[in-house]
Write a protein that holds these residues in place. Sequence first.
Motif, mmCIF file in Angstrom:
data_model
loop_
_atom_site.group_PDB
_atom_site.id
_atom_site.type_symbol
_atom_site.label_atom_id
_atom_site.label_comp_id
_atom_site.label_asym_id
_atom_site.label_seq_id
_atom_site.Cartn_x
_atom_site.Cartn_y
_atom_site.Cartn_z
ATOM 1 N N MET A 1 0.842 -1.180 0.000
ATOM 2 C CA MET A 1 0.000 0.000 0.000
ATOM 3 C C MET A 1 0.885 1.241 0.000
ATOM 4 N N THR A 2 0.602 2.148 -0.908
ATOM 5 C CA THR A 2 1.394 3.358 -1.036
ATOM 6 C C THR A 2 0.715 4.500 -0.288
ATOM 7 N N THR A 3 1.492 5.214 0.475
ATOM 8 C CA THR A 3 0.985 6.389 1.186
ATOM 9 C C THR A 3 1.450 7.630 0.456
ATOM 10 N N GLU A 4 0.555 8.542 0.170
ATOM 11 C CA GLU A 4 0.908 9.777 -0.529
ATOM 12 C C GLU A 4 1.551 10.749 0.445
ATOM 13 N N HIS A 5 2.634 11.346 0.031
ATOM 14 C CA HIS A 5 3.331 12.324 0.853
ATOM 15 C C HIS A 5 4.090 13.271 -0.056
ATOM 16 N N ASP A 6 4.669 14.293 0.495
ATOM 17 C CA ASP A 6 5.365 15.306 -0.290
ATOM 18 C C ASP A 6 6.844 15.302 0.060
ATOM 19 N N PRO A 7 7.662 14.539 -0.710
ATOM 20 C CA PRO A 7 9.087 14.464 -0.385
ATOM 21 C C PRO A 7 9.936 15.505 -1.092
ATOM 22 N N THR A 8 9.379 16.679 -1.359
ATOM 23 C CA THR A 8 10.158 17.728 -2.014
ATOM 24 C C THR A 8 11.405 18.014 -1.190
ATOM 25 N N ILE A 9 12.522 18.095 -1.868
ATOM 26 C CA ILE A 9 13.796 18.243 -1.179
ATOM 27 C C ILE A 9 14.452 19.547 -1.609
ATOM 28 N N ASP A 70 7.156 8.441 -9.220
ATOM 29 C CA ASP A 70 7.171 7.130 -9.868
ATOM 30 C C ASP A 70 6.532 7.241 -11.250
ATOM 31 N N SER A 71 6.455 6.124 -11.960
ATOM 32 C CA SER A 71 5.952 6.156 -13.336
ATOM 33 C C SER A 71 4.476 6.538 -13.412
ATOM 34 N N ASP A 72 3.765 6.490 -12.285
ATOM 35 C CA ASP A 72 2.360 6.898 -12.252
ATOM 36 C C ASP A 72 2.180 8.336 -11.780
ATOM 37 N N GLY A 73 3.291 9.042 -11.520
ATOM 38 C CA GLY A 73 3.217 10.435 -11.106
ATOM 39 C C GLY A 73 3.055 10.655 -9.619
ATOM 40 N N ARG A 74 3.191 9.582 -8.815
ATOM 41 C CA ARG A 74 3.074 9.732 -7.366
ATOM 42 C C ARG A 74 4.426 10.122 -6.774
ATOM 43 N N ALA A 75 4.397 11.024 -5.791
ATOM 44 C CA ALA A 75 5.616 11.458 -5.116
ATOM 45 C C ALA A 75 6.211 10.288 -4.340
ATOM 46 N N ILE A 76 7.549 10.133 -4.413
ATOM 47 C CA ILE A 76 8.255 9.082 -3.696
ATOM 48 C C ILE A 76 9.480 9.675 -3.015
ATOM 49 N N ASP A 77 10.122 8.897 -2.148
ATOM 50 C CA ASP A 77 11.246 9.401 -1.353
ATOM 51 C C ASP A 77 12.571 9.450 -2.099
ATOM 52 N N GLY A 78 12.747 8.673 -3.141
ATOM 53 C CA GLY A 78 14.031 8.628 -3.832
ATOM 54 C C GLY A 78 13.898 8.031 -5.211
ATOM 55 N N PRO A 79 14.995 8.009 -5.962
ATOM 56 C CA PRO A 79 14.942 7.503 -7.329
ATOM 57 C C PRO A 79 14.611 6.009 -7.363
#
Length: 93
Positions: A1-9, A70-79
């Motif tokens: 399960m993916t949790t949406e968050h804002d990992p802007t750095i 990610d490839s679906d446009g969801r924000a993630i923590d790293g590459p």
Amino acid sequence: MTTEHDPTIAPGTREPSDTLPLALHVERDGTGSASFDWEPVLDVLTRGLEQLVRAALGRETCVVGVRFIDSDGRAIDGPIPGGITLVGFTTTQ
């Protein structure tokens, strides 16, 4: 399960961190692995991205932020494989 968050750095908002590995394991045959904190890894990625943007533009640049999706446009923590790295930069210091 993916949790949406804002990992802007924003690299400028982080304090310098140790670049020493958090854990280091060496086998008898000389092979091994190391575990690093995320901040030193991000610093290395940011410097590399800054050099690529500078070379492409042919002028001085400064990275102001990095965001991974990610490839679906969801924000993630790293590459991740198949993901995209968005780089915000400025050409004025």
